[in-house]
Motif scaffolding. Sequence first.
Motif, short mmCIF file in Angstrom:
data_model
loop_
_atom_site.label_atom_id
_atom_site.label_comp_id
_atom_site.label_asym_id
_atom_site.label_seq_id
_atom_site.Cartn_x
_atom_site.Cartn_y
_atom_site.Cartn_z
N ALA A 554 0.83 -1.21 0.00
CA ALA A 554 0.00 0.00 0.00
C ALA A 554 0.86 1.25 0.00
CB ALA A 554 -0.93 0.00 1.21
N MET A 555 0.27 2.35 -0.42
CA MET A 555 0.89 3.67 -0.33
C MET A 555 0.34 4.36 0.91
SD MET A 555 2.80 6.16 -1.47
CE MET A 555 3.15 5.79 -3.20
N LEU A 556 1.24 4.74 1.82
CA LEU A 556 0.83 5.45 3.03
C LEU A 556 0.82 6.95 2.75
CD1 LEU A 556 2.91 3.50 5.72
CD2 LEU A 556 0.54 3.14 5.03
N ILE A 557 -0.27 7.61 3.15
CA ILE A 557 -0.43 9.05 2.91
C ILE A 557 -0.85 9.74 4.20
CG2 ILE A 557 -1.12 8.65 0.51
CD1 ILE A 557 -4.04 9.32 1.53
N ALA A 633 -8.75 11.36 -9.40
CA ALA A 633 -7.58 11.92 -8.71
C ALA A 633 -7.98 12.18 -7.26
CB ALA A 633 -7.13 13.21 -9.38
N VAL A 634 -7.24 11.58 -6.32
CA VAL A 634 -7.52 11.75 -4.90
C VAL A 634 -6.49 12.70 -4.30
CG1 VAL A 634 -7.79 10.58 -2.69
CG2 VAL A 634 -8.46 9.41 -4.79
N MET A 635 -6.96 13.80 -3.71
CA MET A 635 -6.05 14.79 -3.14
C MET A 635 -5.55 14.36 -1.77
SD MET A 635 -7.63 18.48 -4.24
CE MET A 635 -9.28 18.14 -3.69
N VAL A 636 -4.23 14.48 -1.56
CA VAL A 636 -3.63 14.11 -0.27
C VAL A 636 -2.73 15.26 0.19
CG1 VAL A 636 -3.70 11.66 -0.87
CG2 VAL A 636 -1.61 12.96 -1.29
N ASP A 637 -2.35 15.20 1.44
CA ASP A 637 -1.49 16.22 2.02
C ASP A 637 -0.02 15.90 1.78
OD1 ASP A 637 -0.44 18.29 3.41
OD2 ASP A 637 -0.93 17.54 5.40
N GLU A 638 0.34 14.60 1.99
CA GLU A 638 1.75 14.23 1.92
C GLU A 638 1.86 12.73 1.68
OE1 GLU A 638 5.60 13.99 4.97
OE2 GLU A 638 3.88 15.30 5.44
N PHE A 639 2.87 12.33 0.88
CA PHE A 639 3.16 10.91 0.68
C PHE A 639 4.17 10.47 1.73
CE2 PHE A 639 2.08 12.13 -3.78
CZ PHE A 639 0.92 11.36 -3.88
#
Length: 682
Positions: A554-557, A633-639
Amino acid sequence: MDMNAYLSMFIDESNDHLQSLNENLLKLESSPDDISIVQIIFRSAHTLKGMSATMGFEDLAALTHEMENVLDLVRNNKLKMDEFIFDTLFKGLDALDAMVQDVVGGGTGKADVSAIVTNLKAIVNPDYKAQGAPKGQTEASPEKSGGEAAAEIELDQFQISVLKQSIETGHQVFHIQVTVQETCVLKAVRAYMVFELLEQSGEVVKSEPSVQDIEQEKFDRSFSVYLITQQSAEDLKARIENISEIESAQVTVMDEESIAMLSKPSRPEAAAVKPEAQKEKAEVKPAAGAPAAAGGGAAVTKTIRVDIDRLDVLMNLFSELLIDRVRLEQLASEIKRGDLTETVEHMARVSGDLQNIVLKLRMVPVESVFNRFPRMVRDLAKTLDKKIDLVISGADTELDRTVIDEIGDPLVHLLRNSLDHGIESVERRVEAGKPETGTVNLRAFHSGNNVFIEIEDDGAGINRERVLSIAVKNGVITAEQGAGMTDEEVYMLLFAPGFSTADKISDISGRGVGLDVVKSKINSLGGAVSVKSQLGKGTIFSIQLPLTLSIISAMLIKLGSEKYAIPLSSIMETSIVRRDQVHHIHGNSMIEFRGAIIPVVSLSKLLESPDFDELTENETEVVIIRKGEKWAAVMVDEFIGQSDIVLKPLGKYLSNTAVVSGATILGDGQVALIIDPNALIK
């Protein structure tokens, strides 16, 4: 000896033998003269009989013994297999399976199989070998019409023998004439209800007109049957006449003398005809390139049986180990001590190998699901009066046991749909210039971190306009919406709750349920289903499933101070979006991506994140996710980065949050919710 200690072993081995009996009986049906297959079937039946007798399941042992008697005659060339023998043996296998399942549920394994035993005894009877197989046991000859008197039902010598033996074993034999009311509109429906009642009460030996003619309303007001049962004539008459629009039911008790009077001499010309091998209506073929049956050179694989609960415990323990490994890796990166870093790296490599082993222990070939379908296709093909070949490929493809346990029912629904609605009748296939025998391909294969299962038929295909008209009529969509939909989007309307294109309700499919269940079940497994079709050519249902539901990449965000995980299998790429790239169309935020306009999903609004406000700066990071042919497209704060995570179910605590599929524990001990990408794209 404590039998309970051996019960689990008996159940496992009985299921194995029953599966072997089904598979080999299907092979024998395609090659009825192959005595080597009969020998295999006989050995399995003999072993099952011995096991049942040892465990004290007398009904199981008795039925298997009668089947064994038939097989013994066949393997010694004293009896030739025919359609009636095959059908009787298959009914016996169904009864054995039901009895074993009763044992699994804590029952005694007892069942009333007297009707099947009567048929098996009749097959062993010398009269059967002299007369040969009955032609159309439950159907009258085609030249007879529904208007003929019931008293003119003609029985062959075998059917008379069955009726006589039934009386000798304490059963009742009735001749029943049923008359529907003159004002009845749906005669076939009332007749179906009567037959359903009769089949629950005993065994129908002969009907006039034939069952097929009755179903097509090719009779006036009455039809007749010979029935073997243990119920009383009065009770049966009352139950039949209690059915709506049935005028009367005349139940006549038959004795041996009256049955003997039914015998008519066989026609000389019929006795001289040599029976020809008939092509079976459903057979199983290996796919092209599939390995041939083992010829003696195959290596023997040593296996042991392991309780699935033990594997679940092992997986849970390893999951905790994986969480600690991630924690140690984080600590080692903070402390920056060489020997600690080296040890942690070695531990990561070893635990990675251990992870692969543990996951493989839970992997099961889809063959364990596929092997139930050849028999199902055979039976349904006979019921539908169609000729169908089932071609299986990729049965050795492996899936997590959790997925295997859940995927069976959806595949049953899709296969039934292909057989009932997809493959045409023999007459329509000939009119369309197709072979009489339809083909259904069931295949499985790996692709990346997913397994695909496809069901392809060469039937009539899906009529786009018909689907649209029904969808509009049922209020699923408007006519304007339908006009702008692609073919694939129209076909997906089949999965809407209650949607059905069936002209009439049948027991196979078409009740308006099924495909919506398929979609919801597959979505709950983290998968997706899609449809491709070409009118007149056929249809392909494709199911995409994750390899495992226990440990995923998984990608942690981050969203403000909160951490989330998005499965890598749904992420196409990551990107940065500027404020001026976001367009507002009909109240929806959209961006241009690779020449297409895709929606922007605000995860913070869906999750009500308290301390993250997207687009406060001039640009923000986004994750591009995909569901079939749709993008978002899902907006996130930081990868934060990629990581193997352990899925933990949330149970009822967040059951109302559709976008969350579970949770995981991170290396620093924090809990991160796992986002379900399928729920973000509508």
